[in-house]
Design a protein around this motif. Structure first.
Motif, PDB file in Angstrom:
ATOM      1  N   ARG A 242      -9.457   1.553  -3.503  1.00 29.55           N
ATOM      2  CA  ARG A 242      -8.366   0.892  -4.196  1.00 29.55           C
ATOM      3  C   ARG A 242      -8.288  -0.556  -3.721  1.00 29.55           C
ATOM      4  O   ARG A 242      -8.614  -0.866  -2.580  1.00 29.55           O
ATOM      5  CB  ARG A 242      -7.031   1.602  -3.943  1.00 29.55           C
ATOM      6  N   HIS A 243      -7.817  -1.446  -4.583  1.00 30.96           N
ATOM      7  CA  HIS A 243      -7.757  -2.874  -4.273  1.00 30.96           C
ATOM      8  C   HIS A 243      -6.316  -3.367  -4.291  1.00 30.96           C
ATOM      9  O   HIS A 243      -5.546  -3.036  -5.189  1.00 30.96           O
ATOM     10  CB  HIS A 243      -8.574  -3.681  -5.295  1.00 30.96           C
ATOM     11  N   ARG A 244      -5.971  -4.165  -3.321  1.00 32.71           N
ATOM     12  CA  ARG A 244      -4.727  -4.909  -3.304  1.00 32.71           C
ATOM     13  C   ARG A 244      -5.018  -6.311  -2.764  1.00 32.71           C
ATOM     14  O   ARG A 244      -6.091  -6.581  -2.251  1.00 32.71           O
ATOM     15  CB  ARG A 244      -3.657  -4.208  -2.465  1.00 32.71           C
TER      16      ARG A 244
ATOM     17  N   VAL B 204       0.799   3.197  -3.223  1.00 32.68           N
ATOM     18  CA  VAL B 204      -0.561   3.684  -3.470  1.00 32.68           C
ATOM     19  C   VAL B 204      -0.793   4.990  -2.716  1.00 32.68           C
ATOM     20  O   VAL B 204      -1.326   5.964  -3.260  1.00 32.68           O
ATOM     21  CB  VAL B 204      -1.599   2.621  -3.061  1.00 32.68           C
TER      22      VAL B 204
ATOM     23  N   TRP C  70       0.816  -1.216   0.000  1.00 35.48           N
ATOM     24  CA  TRP C  70       0.000   0.000   0.000  1.00 35.48           C
ATOM     25  C   TRP C  70       0.853   1.271   0.000  1.00 35.48           C
ATOM     26  O   TRP C  70       0.338   2.361  -0.302  1.00 35.48           O
ATOM     27  CB  TRP C  70      -0.945   0.005   1.199  1.00 35.48           C
TER      28      TRP C  70
END
Length: 270
Positions: free
Chosen positions: A203-205, A35, A32
């Motif tokens: 947001r995607h992780r 990001v 992250w």
């Protein structure tokens, strides 16, 4: 004692800050950093503060962008977390203190970032107001929180399993990091902190653990959720039941992977 129980016992015996850094950071948090840096527009030469820096995963990502020529500062209220963080990067400045009372003058940072800490603050509005205060005009804020647990299939499955095995009180203890996974709630906090023009983006992780047992033993040692809540017998029951619960999320090598989205507050100070 079998190998699995021995590994669980070893994990549980380590200090919470060590478990966080060695287990949670690579599995959940390390990816992250870029990001949040992108969301805050962090670039070379800037002076940037990471609030609730923990063991420094995001702060190191900031340092990689701003140095040389800039400054990366990390602040956390937990001395044990900072002790681990200080081993990582000699050029980062580390500070111990609460997010609700930052030890910095007004308008001293080009960007302020915070990664998965806001949900644990005593006074979330005060903390956001402080982050906003220390930003320079034109500076950018980026604050990430976990999205709702139901948007993360693996963690939603674990929460439901805890409800079924031990009751909703235990399931809700695990859900603590996900309590701010609501855009309207985050906007209300920003309004309370007088942060104008705040935007909420998702947001995607991907969360990745080496095995189901690794995931369960790491959660066992987490001081902020299940640490100290369940006894050895209950955790062994959880480990056994988790084998079937997490079957949809394992690959041919036994590794666990599933999405965990985050909501990120972004705002630019006028």
């Amino acid at each position: 004692m079998n190998q699995t129980l021995a590994a669980q016992t070893e994990t549980a015996a380590r200090a919470p800050a060590e478990v966080y850094d060695e287990e949670f950071v690579p599995a959940v948090f390390s990816h992250w950093g870029p990001v949040l840096c992108d969301a805050a527009g962090v670039t070379s030469g800037q002076r940037v503060l990471d609030v609730a820096c923990g063991t420094g995963a995001l702060t190191v990502a900031v340092a990689d962008r701003v140095l040389p020529g800039g400054a990366a500062l990390g602040l956390d209220a937990n001395a044990q977390m900072l002790a681990v963080a200080r081993r990582k990067h000699s050029a980062i400045e580390w500070f111990e203190g609460p997010a609700e009372s930052l030890p910095f003058e007004d308008a001293t940072f080009d960007a302020v970032v915070s990664q998965f800490g806001l949900m644990f603050f005593t006074d979330r509005i005060a903390a956001l107001r402080e982050m906003w205060r220390v930003l320079r005009p034109g500076g950018r804020l980026a604050v990430a929180v976990c999205d709702d647990v139901e948007h993360s299939p693996g963690y939603a499955s674990l929460a439901a399993l805890l409800d079924r095995l031990f009751g909703k009180r235990i399931g809700d203890a695990f859900r603590a990091p996900f309590v701010l996974g609501d855009g309207d709630a985050l906007r209300a906090l920003c309004t309370g902190a007088d942060i104008a023009n705040a935007r909420i983006v998702q947001r995607h992780r991907t969360v990745r653990f080496a095995s189901i047992d690794a995931l369960v033993s790491t959660e066992r040692a987490c001081a902020w959720t299940l640490g100290g809540v369940l006894d050895d017998q209950q955790f062994e029951k959880l480990r056994r039941e988790a084998q079937s619960t997490f079957a949809p999320f394992i690959d041919t090598c036994g590794r666990v992977a599933f999405e965990m989205p985050a909501l990120i507050i972004t705002a630019t100070k006028n």
